[in-house]
Scaffold this motif. Structure first.
Motif, short mmCIF file in Angstrom:
data_model
loop_
_atom_site.label_atom_id
_atom_site.label_comp_id
_atom_site.label_asym_id
_atom_site.label_seq_id
_atom_site.Cartn_x
_atom_site.Cartn_y
_atom_site.Cartn_z
N VAL A 105 -18.02 50.64 -17.05
CA VAL A 105 -18.70 50.12 -15.32
C VAL A 105 -18.64 49.45 -14.72
O VAL A 105 -20.80 49.21 -15.36
CB VAL A 105 -19.52 51.41 -15.00
CG1 VAL A 105 -19.91 52.07 -13.88
CG2 VAL A 105 -18.53 53.49 -15.44
N SER A 106 -18.75 49.09 -13.91
CA SER A 106 -18.93 47.72 -12.99
C SER A 106 -20.34 47.76 -12.08
O SER A 106 -19.64 48.65 -11.25
CB SER A 106 -17.96 47.14 -12.46
OG SER A 106 -18.52 45.36 -11.78
N THR A 115 -16.25 41.47 -8.88
CA THR A 115 -16.91 41.55 -9.86
C THR A 115 -16.63 39.69 -10.86
O THR A 115 -16.20 39.48 -10.41
CB THR A 115 -15.99 42.14 -11.27
OG1 THR A 115 -16.44 43.23 -10.70
CG2 THR A 115 -16.86 42.50 -12.60
N PRO A 116 -18.70 39.49 -11.77
CA PRO A 116 -18.02 38.37 -11.53
C PRO A 116 -17.38 38.39 -13.32
O PRO A 116 -17.06 39.11 -13.88
CB PRO A 116 -19.83 37.82 -12.10
CG PRO A 116 -20.18 39.08 -12.28
CD PRO A 116 -19.41 39.98 -10.92
N GLY A 117 -16.25 36.28 -13.50
CA GLY A 117 -16.37 36.84 -14.72
C GLY A 117 -17.39 36.43 -16.02
O GLY A 117 -16.20 37.68 -16.07
N TRP A 118 -18.02 36.55 -15.94
CA TRP A 118 -18.97 36.91 -16.84
C TRP A 118 -19.03 38.43 -17.22
O TRP A 118 -19.36 38.21 -18.68
CB TRP A 118 -20.37 35.99 -17.61
CG TRP A 118 -21.35 36.36 -15.98
CD1 TRP A 118 -21.30 35.96 -14.63
CD2 TRP A 118 -22.43 37.91 -16.05
NE1 TRP A 118 -22.68 36.75 -13.79
CE2 TRP A 118 -22.24 37.93 -14.73
CE3 TRP A 118 -22.53 38.56 -16.32
CZ2 TRP A 118 -24.21 38.40 -14.62
CZ3 TRP A 118 -23.85 40.05 -16.44
CH2 TRP A 118 -23.90 40.04 -14.92
N TRP A 119 -19.16 39.39 -16.20
CA TRP A 119 -19.21 40.84 -16.78
C TRP A 119 -17.89 40.86 -17.30
O TRP A 119 -17.91 41.62 -18.41
CB TRP A 119 -19.06 41.05 -15.28
CG TRP A 119 -19.32 42.35 -15.88
CD1 TRP A 119 -18.40 43.69 -15.57
CD2 TRP A 119 -20.18 43.81 -15.92
NE1 TRP A 119 -19.05 45.26 -15.79
CE2 TRP A 119 -20.34 44.85 -16.30
CE3 TRP A 119 -21.76 42.74 -16.61
CZ2 TRP A 119 -20.95 45.85 -16.39
CZ3 TRP A 119 -23.13 44.44 -16.88
CH2 TRP A 119 -22.23 45.13 -16.96
N ALA A 129 -21.58 42.11 -26.96
CA ALA A 129 -22.38 41.94 -25.91
C ALA A 129 -23.54 42.60 -25.62
O ALA A 129 -24.28 42.54 -25.70
CB ALA A 129 -21.77 42.22 -24.13
N CYS A 130 -22.75 43.76 -26.11
CA CYS A 130 -24.14 44.71 -26.40
C CYS A 130 -25.62 44.48 -27.58
O CYS A 130 -26.54 44.97 -27.40
CB CYS A 130 -23.50 46.23 -27.27
SG CYS A 130 -22.83 46.84 -25.51
N MET A 131 -25.20 43.75 -28.81
CA MET A 131 -25.88 43.24 -29.61
C MET A 131 -26.86 42.04 -28.99
O MET A 131 -27.89 42.14 -28.91
CB MET A 131 -25.43 42.82 -31.26
CG MET A 131 -25.08 43.85 -31.98
SD MET A 131 -23.45 43.45 -32.90
CE MET A 131 -24.79 41.67 -33.33
N MET A 132 -26.27 41.14 -28.21
CA MET A 132 -26.65 39.66 -27.56
C MET A 132 -28.68 41.32 -26.42
O MET A 132 -29.25 40.69 -26.71
CB MET A 132 -26.83 39.17 -27.15
CG MET A 132 -25.83 38.59 -28.14
SD MET A 132 -26.52 37.62 -28.99
CE MET A 132 -27.70 36.64 -28.59
#
Length: 196
Positions: A105-106, A115-119, A129-132
């Motif tokens: 979900v954005s 929506t930005p590219g990093w998302w 991503a979740c770990m970081m």
């Protein structure tokens, strides 16, 4: 229509998680008590995130041997000022972002932004991503709540502050403070078997 309902449901879940995270008091460190009788009480408030629990336990072992009548209580020292609340906000944001990444979900489209590219990069690498996000959030929270405190009170009278002195008290200094504070000649007897 179905995607809008799913998006609204996901947004509701995110809001509920954020409210829970802000209301959640975090990992509560139970107060440790040694001794069962009503006696002089020595309270140690220490920075748990700094790893001072071991130092507290060492002081307890020393003090119980010399003054077995003193009740010793230890607890976490909550950080002063806004740091405590900032750490709770960081915790809530961390949870919201992780849930957003996992559920795809954005928040940007929910708010009407592009929506930005990093998302999109986060969406394609969810585990990484979740770990970081988790580790970065924990690092920031740890810095905010790390106070370096090791505060000692005896019968609610402050007798030592690591925040003010910058160091832990030597055991001999702490013994002298206790003796001066309570005048142990009449009220509490030293343990005669204590080896100095």
């Amino acid at each position: 229509m179905e995607s809008a309902n799913g998006r609204n449901l996901a947004l509701l879940v995110l809001c509920l998680c954020a409210c829970y995270a802000l209301a959640f008091e975090g990992k509560e460190i139970p107060a440790t008590k040694f001794g069962q009788r009503v006696a002089p009480t020595m309270t140690f408030l220490y920075c748990y995130s700094c790893g001072y629990r071991k130092a507290f336990e060492d002081y307890v072992n020393i003090l119980v041997k010399k003054y077995p009548q003193i009740e010793i209580v230890g607890a976490n020292y909550d950080p002063p000022g806004i740091n405590y609340y900032l750490s709770k906000i960081i915790f809530a944001l961390k949870i919201i972002i992780i849930i957003s990444v996992v559920t795809s979900v954005s928040p940007f489209t929910c708010l009407g932004f592009n929506t930005p590219g990093w998302w999109n990069h986060l969406q394609s690498n969810k585990i990484y991503a979740c770990m970081m996000i988790f580790f970065l959030g924990n690092m920031i929270e740890g810095q905010l709540i790390s106070s370096g405190a090791f505060e000692i009170t005896l019968n609610d009278v402050p007798v030592w502050s690591k925040i003010q002195t910058g160091r832990f008290p030597a055991p001999e200094v702490l013994f002298q403070i206790i003796d001066n504070q309570l005048q142990f000649t009449d009220s509490v007897q030293e343990n005669p078997d204590f080896v100095k």
